[in-house]
Design a protein around this motif. Structure first.
Motif: not given
Length: 334
Positions: A120-123, A164-181
């Protein structure tokens, strides 16, 4: 025919590798992911950028220019890329890893599964050329990536619609702790969601427009298409609603069920992905489990190895262009 004659012939040009899906005259933004990641990294010292020889082709070159000491170019070794990202995450870094979707999901799947997801790494794994956004054929077309990543425990899966969604997505997934694809649209990316006062929220679907006759549940670039389809149907006085589902996993089942329960509407799931294992099957499972049974159809890529060629031709051929979608839905409506 001798070699001298052959050498004098003009070289044919191909548009097979066109990665932009912007229409003629459509407003675009250049490299939204790269710019958003640079902004994030200015505020967060633990953010690092990593790629497997594809920095220029995933817009990560902007990060490399801004933070060369936090940029890791791992060469053409995707398995090593994922393993190194896991190691850096164990040491407190937050790696943003880029490559093509086919190379991550097909070549390095086991390394993501065992080295990243199991712990469950933050990658954050952000991958270009999703679905049918390149004409280079099956070697580069990630038509089944969502199905593969949905099946991986602990993995959040996102398919953004526009710049627009890509720009908003980047900080949002950074705030989420855990792996994201996350799927990535690179280069000059269309801007469409600004017309709808849109704000990305991880795990949330958004109703962009309402309609009484048809509900299109869409993700990624197919939300752009769905909005174009809805406008085309206005001339026939047919109301087409568009429910944008950027987060494939976890799925916003509550919003999907709320909209699908409304009587009298044809429900169409539209995705830039094979009919197997993607958003369509996820939505169908959610509806059936809840006992919600509207008329249901899918617009998706076939369960097949796709052709190579120019994107507009391929999108028409496989039914995911705006005109093809309009014709298909008209046929279903009778």
């Amino acid at each position: 025919m001798n070699d001298a004659v052959i050498s004098k012939k003009p070289r044919l040009k191909t548009s097979a590798m066109i990665a932009s899906i912007a229409g003629e005259g459509q407003i675009t933004r250049s490299a939204p992911f790269g710019h958003a990641l640079v902004e994030l990294a200015r505020a967060r010292q633990n953010v690092v950028g990593m790629t497997a020889d594809l920095g220029k082709y995933t817009d990560l070159h902007l990060f490399a220019q801004a933070f060369p000491e936090r940029y890791y170019q791992m060469g053409m070794a995707e398995q090593l890329l994922m393993g190194a990202a896991a190691g850096l995450a164990h040491e407190g870094a937050q790696p943003f890893v880029t490559t093509y979707a086919v190379f991550a999901t097909r070549r390095a799947y086991d390394f993501m599964h065992q080295a990243i997801a199991e712990d469950n790494l933050d990658v954050k794994i952000v991958c270009a050329l999703p679905g049918l956004t390149t004409g280079y054929g099956p070697s580069h077309q990630a038509a089944e990536d969502l199905a593969l990543m949905r099946a991986m425990p602990n993995m959040t899966v996102i398919d953004p619609c526009d710049a627009l969604e890509i720009e908003q997505m980047v900080p949002a997934i950074a705030d989420h702790k855990g792996p994201v694809y996350a799927r990535l649209l690179r280069g000059n990316v269309p801007v469409v969601l600004d017309e709808y006062d849109y704000q990305f929220e991880l795990g949330k679907a958004k109703l962009l427009r309402d309609g009484a006759e048809v509900l299109i549940i869409s993700t990624g670039i197919m939300t752009m298409r769905a909005l174009e389809v809805a406008k085309a149907f206005e001339a026939d006085n047919v109301g087409v609603g568009v429910l944008h589902v950027p987060t494939i996993k976890p799925l916003d089942t509550a919003t999907i069920l709320r909209e699908a329960k409304r009587s009298g509407r044809l429900v169409v799931v539209a995705q830039n992905h094979t009919v197997i294992g993607g958003l369509g099957e996820a939505v169908a499972s959610a509806l059936l489990t809840a006992g919600v049974t509207p008329p249901f159809r899918q617009i998706a890529l076939p369960d097949a190895f796709l052709d190579a060629g120019a994107l507009p031709t391929l999108h028409d051929r496989y039914g995911i262009s705006t005109n093809a979608m309009v014709d298909t839905i008209k046929g279903w409506l009778g």
